[in-house]
Design an enzyme around this catalytic site. Sequence first.
Site, PDB file in Angstrom:
ATOM      1  N   HIS A 179       1.714  -0.767   2.762  1.00  0.00           N
ATOM      2  CA  HIS A 179      -0.124  -0.021   1.734  1.00  0.00           C
ATOM      3  C   HIS A 179      -0.091  -0.398   0.495  1.00  0.00           C
ATOM      4  CE1 HIS A 179       1.848   4.081   0.774  1.00  0.00           C
ATOM      5  NE2 HIS A 179       1.263   3.282  -0.610  1.00  0.00           N
ATOM      6  N   ASP A 236       3.320   2.409   8.111  1.00  0.00           N
ATOM      7  CA  ASP A 236       3.525   1.984   6.882  1.00  0.00           C
ATOM      8  C   ASP A 236       4.543   1.140   6.704  1.00  0.00           C
ATOM      9  OD1 ASP A 236       2.202   1.217   4.286  1.00  0.00           O
ATOM     10  OD2 ASP A 236       2.191   3.876   3.123  1.00  0.00           O
ATOM     11  N   SER A 269       4.873   5.487  -4.119  1.00  0.00           N
ATOM     12  CA  SER A 269       5.058   4.076  -3.206  1.00  0.00           C
ATOM     13  C   SER A 269       5.636   3.331  -2.414  1.00  0.00           C
ATOM     14  CB  SER A 269       3.531   4.293  -2.508  1.00  0.00           C
ATOM     15  OG  SER A 269       2.424   5.038  -2.009  1.00  0.00           O
TER      16      SER A 269
HETATM   17  N1  ARG Z   1       0.001   6.732  -1.497  1.00  0.00           N
HETATM   18  C1  ARG Z   1       0.545   6.832  -2.888  1.00  0.00           C
HETATM   19  C2  ARG Z   1       0.820   5.863  -3.821  1.00  0.00           C
HETATM   20  O1  ARG Z   1       0.271   4.881  -3.209  1.00  0.00           O
HETATM   21  C3  ARG Z   1       1.720   7.923  -2.293  1.00  0.00           C
HETATM   22  C4  ARG Z   1       1.618   8.686  -2.433  1.00  0.00           C
HETATM   23  C5  ARG Z   1       2.189  10.164  -1.875  1.00  0.00           C
HETATM   24  N2  ARG Z   1       1.772  11.789  -2.289  1.00  0.00           N
HETATM   25  C6  ARG Z   1       2.512  12.193  -2.107  1.00  0.00           C
HETATM   26  N3  ARG Z   1       1.830  13.763  -2.255  1.00  0.00           N
HETATM   27  N4  ARG Z   1       3.527  12.567  -1.993  1.00  0.00           N
HETATM   28  O2  ARG Z   1       1.716   5.893  -4.672  1.00  0.00           O
END
Ligand code: ARG
Length: 416
Positions: free
Chosen positions: A225, A270, A366
């Site tokens: 992502h 992902d 992420s």
């Molecule tokens: N999707 C998020 C990003 O783009 C990461 C989120 C991880 N969230 C969590 N509560 N562990 O960085």
Amino acid sequence: MYRPGVSSRRSFPVWMVVLITLGVMAILGLTIGLLVHFLAIERYYYYQGSFHISGVTYNETCENAASQASTPLSKDIETQMFNAFQNSSVYKEYISSHIIKLLPYANGSNIQTQLIFRFPPAKRESMRTKIEAILHQLLKENMASWNVVLGSIKLTEISKTNAEKFTNNCCGRQLTNSIKADNRIVNGKRALEGAWPWQADLQWKGKQHCGASLIGSKWLLSAAHCFAKKNNSEDWTVNFGTIVNKPYLTQKVQNIIIHDNYSSSAFHDDIALVQLEKEVVFTKYVRKICLPEAKMQLKENDSVVVTGWGTLYMNGPLPGTLQQALVKIIDNKNCNAPYALAGMVTDTMLCAGFMSGESDSCQNDSGGPLVYPDSRDIWHLVGIVSWGKGCGQKNKPGVYTRVTSYRDWIASKTGI
Ligand code: ARG
């Protein structure tokens, strides 16, 4: 004409006496200094110690993750070796000892270890004799349990450069062991330099965007992502080091491989690979992480660590310095409970964090690593920061791509 120094034949002028005295003292001082430096000041000495065992044939170097099969033996040898030196007459000079390779040899294996000591050069010969004697005794005592071939022991002094090169090329080794005590990139703490040398910072158009983990000299593992609508290699740079603005090393990206089945709506598969333009030269601050075997299993409540430069809380500020947080594995069944993530977590994902909230990864973490230390403190990449409901919320642990599920996919794309 004025003639100076008529009386100097009988006694030197004062300035000359002072000068000569100073000169003599300087030479004396230098000589003593050099002698002390070369004979009495402590230096590090590096050795390679090897011996044979019969029975089982292993084929492993520390450049790749050790198989679970050899870990108990290696752990046992390392523990016994540590104890032997700690309880010996050279405990003050002893720094560390580790197994580096287990290679096939005759009807068994050749075990190679690396030993580090610190002592003044004058002791070089006597230390060597003592180390050999201690190793010999150790192998004799464990002859039966390890199937040692007595008499096969060899001790060779190696240069610092070679010793370091070897360690730097190993996977999953920290420079500074900095975990264990902390608890709480929501409620994390600052990482020490060299503690997470595989952590990379993925910058998109010069801005911190995601994390990634170095898994080979040319390969990083990250989340798919991170590259949604941002899949042009030229827009990305990869930085290493703990401080975002002061990287030790910057690398260009050659190629980005996104998993074919990645779906942005359900967040499954992902996972993405980033191929660098040039190979990284491993140092004590830039090293790779070990990949787990596909069959490796984690249990509820196992301790793991997540690291990253993500926000300190939902929509919060970015820290600038790498953060680490100790989190616990939460079984998929518990994680999918109606009050928790209600069935959204698939088999190829894993949950880590706390049902009570506390520590978690957050935005911009992420793609970054979730890592697990084996019994020898060799770290393995078990998860990739993927998604969550907010950050650090009660009953909403972080969700990670389960690396073991993609072991074959990674091998097929990279050969690692
Ligand atoms: N999707 C998020 C990003 O783009 C990461 C989120 C991880 N969230 C969590 N509560 N562990 O960085």
